[in-house]
Design an enzyme around this catalytic site. Structure first.
Site, PDB file in Angstrom:
ATOM      1  N   VAL A  67       0.847  -1.192   0.000  1.00  0.00           N
ATOM      2  CA  VAL A  67       0.000   0.000   0.000  1.00  0.00           C
ATOM      3  C   VAL A  67       0.883   1.243   0.000  1.00  0.00           C
ATOM      4  CG1 VAL A  67      -1.698   1.293   1.380  1.00  0.00           C
ATOM      5  CG2 VAL A  67      -1.771  -1.202   1.368  1.00  0.00           C
ATOM      6  N   CYS A  68       0.495   2.266  -0.776  1.00  0.00           N
ATOM      7  CA  CYS A  68       1.143   3.577  -0.684  1.00  0.00           C
ATOM      8  C   CYS A  68       0.055   4.638  -0.843  1.00  0.00           C
ATOM      9  CB  CYS A  68       2.264   3.729  -1.721  1.00  0.00           C
ATOM     10  SG  CYS A  68       1.688   3.831  -3.420  1.00  0.00           S
ATOM     11  N   ARG A  69       0.421   5.848  -1.264  1.00  0.00           N
ATOM     12  CA  ARG A  69      -0.575   6.908  -1.383  1.00  0.00           C
ATOM     13  C   ARG A  69      -1.505   6.673  -2.565  1.00  0.00           C
ATOM     14  NH1 ARG A  69      -1.663  11.900  -3.599  1.00  0.00           N
ATOM     15  NH2 ARG A  69       0.009  11.630  -5.089  1.00  0.00           N
ATOM     16  N   GLY A  71      -0.665   4.088  -5.255  1.00  0.00           N
ATOM     17  CA  GLY A  71      -0.518   2.763  -5.846  1.00  0.00           C
ATOM     18  C   GLY A  71       0.722   2.583  -6.701  1.00  0.00           C
ATOM     19  N   MET A  95      -3.897   4.714  -0.607  1.00  0.00           N
ATOM     20  CA  MET A  95      -4.650   5.284   0.515  1.00  0.00           C
ATOM     21  C   MET A  95      -5.649   6.346   0.048  1.00  0.00           C
ATOM     22  SD  MET A  95      -3.896   3.577   3.169  1.00  0.00           S
ATOM     23  CE  MET A  95      -4.529   4.551   4.553  1.00  0.00           C
TER      24      MET A  95
END
Length: 104
Positions: A67-69, A71, A95
């Site tokens: 997961v990141c901000r 993708g 996110m």
């Protein structure tokens, strides 16, 4: 060319976490200041830059969900982990698309 990375939708991940799925590990690869604004409660925080040094902390018997901000970084993380032999999914949309609970 890397193999295709498996993807999971935020809603699918939320369902898996609600089902208390013990076979998944969520790895948040954002930077410290981003995680400080909130992360998925069950997520382990390993910034992307430290992943090559820390990936062995992850259990190879479990499915890893990166997961990141948005993708993009998590896709890079997923590619790296897949190359190390992990079963990995990248959470599409990051996110920014996560509707579930977050821990601040």
């Amino acid at each position: 060319m890397a193999d295709q990375i498996n993807v999971i939708l935020p809603e699918e991940l939320e369902e898996k976490l609600k089902a208390a799925n013990e076979d998944i590990v969520v790895v948040d690869v954002r930077e410290d200041e981003e995680v400080a604004t909130g992360k998925i409660a069950e997520a382990v925080h390993i910034p992307l830059g430290t992943l090559p040094d820390r990936y062995e902390e992850l259990d190879k018997t479990k499915t890893i969900i990166t997961v990141c901000r948005s993708g993009r970084r998590s896709e890079k993380a997923a590619e790296f982990l897949q190359d190390q032999g992990y079963d990995v999914f990248n959470m599409v949309g990051g996110m920014m698309k996560w509707q579930g609970e977050i821990l601040v």
